[in-house]
Design a protein around this motif. Structure first.
Motif, PDB file in Angstrom:
ATOM      1  N   GLN A   1      -1.998  34.516  45.018  1.00 20.91           N
ATOM      2  CA  GLN A   1      -2.511  34.786  43.670  1.00 20.91           C
ATOM      3  C   GLN A   1      -1.665  34.131  42.592  1.00 20.91           C
ATOM      4  O   GLN A   1      -2.170  33.705  41.557  1.00 20.91           O
ATOM      5  CB  GLN A   1      -2.570  36.294  43.434  1.00 20.91           C
ATOM      6  CG  GLN A   1      -3.683  37.002  44.175  1.00 20.91           C
ATOM      7  CD  GLN A   1      -3.723  38.481  43.864  1.00 20.91           C
ATOM      8  OE1 GLN A   1      -2.945  38.970  43.045  1.00 20.91           O
ATOM      9  NE2 GLN A   1      -4.608  39.205  44.518  1.00 20.91           N
TER      10      GLN A   1
ATOM     11  N   GLN B   1     -13.880  34.242  42.829  1.00 20.44           N
ATOM     12  CA  GLN B   1     -13.077  35.166  42.019  1.00 20.44           C
ATOM     13  C   GLN B   1     -12.710  36.416  42.805  1.00 20.44           C
ATOM     14  O   GLN B   1     -11.585  36.918  42.727  1.00 20.44           O
ATOM     15  CB  GLN B   1     -13.849  35.540  40.753  1.00 20.44           C
ATOM     16  CG  GLN B   1     -13.975  34.401  39.756  1.00 20.44           C
ATOM     17  CD  GLN B   1     -14.898  34.737  38.601  1.00 20.44           C
ATOM     18  OE1 GLN B   1     -15.773  35.599  38.721  1.00 20.44           O
ATOM     19  NE2 GLN B   1     -14.712  34.060  37.473  1.00 20.44           N
ATOM     20  N   ARG B   2     -13.666  36.922  43.589  1.00 21.22           N
ATOM     21  CA  ARG B   2     -13.383  38.110  44.402  1.00 21.22           C
ATOM     22  C   ARG B   2     -12.321  37.814  45.460  1.00 21.22           C
ATOM     23  O   ARG B   2     -11.411  38.614  45.692  1.00 21.22           O
ATOM     24  CB  ARG B   2     -14.674  38.583  45.081  1.00 21.22           C
ATOM     25  CG  ARG B   2     -14.560  39.931  45.770  1.00 21.22           C
ATOM     26  CD  ARG B   2     -15.824  40.269  46.520  1.00 21.22           C
ATOM     27  NE  ARG B   2     -16.048  39.355  47.623  1.00 21.22           N
ATOM     28  CZ  ARG B   2     -15.422  39.438  48.805  1.00 21.22           C
ATOM     29  NH1 ARG B   2     -14.538  40.404  49.011  1.00 21.22           N
ATOM     30  NH2 ARG B   2     -15.673  38.578  49.759  1.00 21.22           N
TER      31      ARG B   2
ATOM     32  N   ALA C   1     -10.010  35.499  45.246  1.00 24.29           N
ATOM     33  CA  ALA C   1      -8.726  35.304  44.576  1.00 24.29           C
ATOM     34  C   ALA C   1      -8.082  36.636  44.214  1.00 24.29           C
ATOM     35  O   ALA C   1      -6.851  36.793  44.303  1.00 24.29           O
ATOM     36  CB  ALA C   1      -8.920  34.450  43.324  1.00 24.29           C
ATOM     37  N   ASN C   2      -8.894  37.610  43.826  1.00 27.09           N
ATOM     38  CA  ASN C   2      -8.343  38.926  43.458  1.00 27.09           C
ATOM     39  C   ASN C   2      -7.838  39.706  44.660  1.00 27.09           C
ATOM     40  O   ASN C   2      -6.896  40.493  44.551  1.00 27.09           O
ATOM     41  CB  ASN C   2      -9.416  39.749  42.731  1.00 27.09           C
ATOM     42  CG  ASN C   2      -9.756  39.158  41.376  1.00 27.09           C
ATOM     43  OD1 ASN C   2      -8.916  38.516  40.743  1.00 27.09           O
ATOM     44  ND2 ASN C   2     -10.986  39.350  40.930  1.00 27.09           N
ATOM     45  N   THR C   3      -8.464  39.486  45.832  1.00 27.74           N
ATOM     46  CA  THR C   3      -8.065  40.226  47.032  1.00 27.74           C
ATOM     47  C   THR C   3      -7.090  39.449  47.909  1.00 27.74           C
ATOM     48  O   THR C   3      -6.703  39.934  48.970  1.00 27.74           O
ATOM     49  CB  THR C   3      -9.303  40.577  47.867  1.00 27.74           C
ATOM     50  OG1 THR C   3     -10.017  39.362  48.195  1.00 27.74           O
ATOM     51  CG2 THR C   3     -10.230  41.509  47.104  1.00 27.74           C
TER      52      THR C   3
ATOM     53  N   ARG D   1      -5.244  29.445  40.083  1.00 27.51           N
ATOM     54  CA  ARG D   1      -5.668  29.636  38.690  1.00 27.51           C
ATOM     55  C   ARG D   1      -6.418  28.406  38.170  1.00 27.51           C
ATOM     56  O   ARG D   1      -7.411  28.527  37.447  1.00 27.51           O
ATOM     57  CB  ARG D   1      -4.438  29.917  37.821  1.00 27.51           C
ATOM     58  CG  ARG D   1      -3.803  31.273  38.093  1.00 27.51           C
ATOM     59  CD  ARG D   1      -2.882  31.679  36.961  1.00 27.51           C
ATOM     60  NE  ARG D   1      -1.751  30.767  36.851  1.00 27.51           N
ATOM     61  CZ  ARG D   1      -0.600  30.930  37.506  1.00 27.51           C
ATOM     62  NH1 ARG D   1      -0.438  31.965  38.313  1.00 27.51           N
ATOM     63  NH2 ARG D   1       0.383  30.074  37.353  1.00 27.51           N
TER      64      ARG D   1
ATOM     65  N   LYS E   1      -0.420  38.312  47.373  1.00 26.45           N
ATOM     66  CA  LYS E   1       0.271  38.165  46.088  1.00 26.45           C
ATOM     67  C   LYS E   1       0.849  36.761  45.937  1.00 26.45           C
ATOM     68  O   LYS E   1       0.818  36.163  44.859  1.00 26.45           O
ATOM     69  CB  LYS E   1       1.396  39.219  46.009  1.00 26.45           C
ATOM     70  CG  LYS E   1       2.102  39.271  44.673  1.00 26.45           C
ATOM     71  CD  LYS E   1       1.182  39.801  43.577  1.00 26.45           C
ATOM     72  CE  LYS E   1       1.919  39.921  42.250  1.00 26.45           C
ATOM     73  NZ  LYS E   1       1.001  40.292  41.156  1.00 26.45           N
TER      74      LYS E   1
END
Length: 585
Positions: A264, A253-254, A256-258, A270, A261
């Motif tokens: 993501q 999750q970390r 994927a957030n960083t 997802r 774009k």
């Protein structure tokens, strides 16, 4: 000189000239021969020096023609035998299916008995790799049947069968991951590794190492491989090590957030996160195409084909990804009797320097404290420094796991925690919460804590009053949180209780009875009634509760606390008798 006639003098002069010419010719021949001999001598010296140089630098030695011919004949014979063996193994693999797996595994075992294991392992691995690692995706059923054969041989013949195949698959997977291959070879290799885990050849440690490596890269290719692996073994990983899976999901999750774009916004990212959440929540319905039935069916077949008693997880290879990839440098410690080339132990020196670097970061005051507490090894000093410099028990837990200790080294964590807890002047709950975390993390920590506490209970006479008080509080906490079962008290002989053990047991049980909720308390004591082997412990506890606790209940200063203790003793006694009648029937 006598006088000679003219004709005789002419003959004499002619003979003299002829003799001089012959002597000159002889001189010339001798001198030329001497030069030739000297030349040959120099050439011989050069050849001898060259051979000595080659012998010293290239380990080249002369092989007589007859020996050379025998070796060539032997090599030809060996190649012929290997070719014949390859044809036989290839024929068996080509006919492999679920229905004839029993007969084919039996024939393979006979080949292992009749041939060298090295030749058989290499032949089997080459044939299986050629059959399963192709540029197109292989059918899942076919992959399972091939790996199931390896698993049966791994359990019946020896663990070196599965170890050799696993090392070849992992090295090939690592090689292809680094390349830009566009085929399905990586997915096929990952499927082989996944099913080796499903059929108890390899431990979950390797699967988590691979997943961590894929998550750290986090490209489109790695995301597909993560999804593929989680779909095959995700729920088994959750069952084996839920904590490690939770940490992996958090890291994904970390990442994927960083991520960029563009990455993501992709639906695959997802979908991967949704799959991980479904695994964490144990929701199989949210993973499309997930069907555990084929694996379970083949596992039942495996149990019928494996003859040895250790057919479960005892024979799993608990080996990391790093160990497999560096097997040529540091040896194959996971195979008993495996030969080693003698290369320097790179990992060992690295681990030592890492431990020294870690110790060097702490203050000299902590190091001096570690010396005073007799932390006489690098491992104990590292553990002690982590305990003394951590912010809280969670921080200490994570740092201790990152030390990467294995087997006997890992047990030092338990010994140092217990030692530090008993050395405190006043009880520090930090050690109890940390011990609780380790007990719930892995069963092996729970067993080590149980044995360590048994040693302390046997040695109560030599402990100070402060140490006994700290041990009482620690044990009561672990019993109350169900990190340790109440059967940990079976080491106490109730028929031979002395004053120290009576006081210790009274304090532990009083703290447990008063500070635990009624429902939780009943659950703790009911567990003893389930086990028929703990009959002596149940009887001893009932007598102790009634004669040593209730007898002194009036002596309690607080009447409310005395009434509560009496109520809890009755509850515990009923819980101990809850299933005794059923067990007798």
């Amino acid at each position: 000189r006598p006088e000679v006639s003219g004709s005789n003098s002419n003959n004499l002069r002619e003979s003299s000239r002829k003799g001089k010419r012959e002597f000159a010719a002889i001189k010339l021949v001798v001198s030329s021969n001497l030069l030739h001999a000297a030349f040959l001598y120099e050439i011989g010296i050069l050849i001898l020096n060259r051979n000595v140089y080659l012998l010293n630098h290239s380990a080249v030695r002369y092989v007589p023609p007859q020996v050379r011919k025998a070796q060539e004949t032997l090599n030809d014979k060996k190649r012929e035998e290997l070719g014949r063996l390859k044809k036989m193994v290839n024929g068996l693999i080509n006919r492999l299916s679920e229905l004839n797996l029993s007969s084919i595994s039996g024939q393979m075992e006979e080949l292992y008995m009749a041939n060298s294991r090295k030749d058989m392992n290499e032949t089997l691995t080459d044939i299986l790799m050629n059959a399963c690692v192709t540029a197109v995706a292989m059918p899942a059923r076919l992959m399972m049947e091939h790996v199931l054969l390896v698993s049966v041989l791994h359990h019946n013949v020896g663990i070196e069968v599965g170890a050799h195949f696993l090392e070849a698959v992992v090295k090939k997977f690592d090689e292809l991951c680094k390349s830009d291959a566009e085929g399905k070879e990586c997915e096929n290799l990952l499927a082989l590794i996944a099913h080796l885990y499903n059929f108890h050849v390899v431990h979950s440690l390797l699967i988590f190492d691979i997943l961590k490596k894929l998550v750290s890269a986090f490209t489109e290719k790695e995301i597909e491989l993560i999804l593929f692996l989680l779909k095959n073994v995700g729920f088994s990983l959750r069952k084996d090590d839920a904590l490690a899976l939770k940490e992996l999901i958090t890291e994904a999750q970390r990442k994927a957030n960083t991520a960029d774009k563009k990455l993501q916004d992709q639906t695959r990212v997802r979908f991967m996160l949704e799959t991980m959440l479904a695994l964490r929540n144990n929701d199989m319905r949210k993973i499309p195409g997930y069907d555990p039935e084929p694996v379970e069916k083949l596992r039942k077949l495996q149990r019928t084909l494996v003859r040895s008693s250790g057919s479960g997880k005892d024979t799993q290879l608990r080996v990391s990804l790093e160990s497999l990839l560096s097997a040529d440098q540091v040896g194959r410690w996971w195979i008993i009797g495996s030969s080693w080339s003698g290369a320097p132990m790179i990992d060992d020196t690295n681990s030592k320097t890492q431990q020294k670097l870690h110790i060097g970061k702490v203050s000299s005051k902590i190091m001096e404290l570690a010396r005073k507490q007799r932390m006489n090894t690098d491992i104990r000093r590292s553990i002690f420094c982590v305990l003394m410099t951590s912010e809280d028990f969670l921080d200490a837990f994570e740092k201790l796991l990152k030390l990467g200790l294995k087997d006997q080294q890992e047990r030092e964590i338990v010994h140092v925690i217990l030692y530090c807890c008993l050395q405190e002047k006043t009880y520090n709950p930090f050690y109890a919460f940390l011990a609780d975390k380790f007990c719930k993390c892995e069963r092996r920590f729970q067993v080590t804590f149980q044995f360590s506490i048994w040693d302390k209970i046997r040695d109560l006479e030599n402990l100070s009053a402060t140490a006994i008080s700290n041990l009482v509080s620690l044990l009561a906490h672990l019993l109350r949180t169900k990190s340790l079962p109440l059967s940990v008290l079976k080491v106490i002989e109730f028929s031979e209780l002395d004053k120290t053990k009576v006081r210790f047991l009274r304090q532990v049980l009083s703290m447990l009875l008063i500070k635990t909720d009624a429902e939780e308390l009943s659950d703790i004591f009911v567990r003893l009634s389930d086990n028929p082997k703990l009959g002596m412990l149940r009887e001893g506890l009932k007598l102790f509760l009634t004669h040593f606790l209730l007898k002194n209940v009036q002596a309690q200063k607080n009447a409310e606390e005395a009434s509560l203790l009496k109520e809890r003793v009755e509850l515990a006694t009923k819980a101990l008798q809850a299933k005794e009648s059923k067990l007798k029937l």
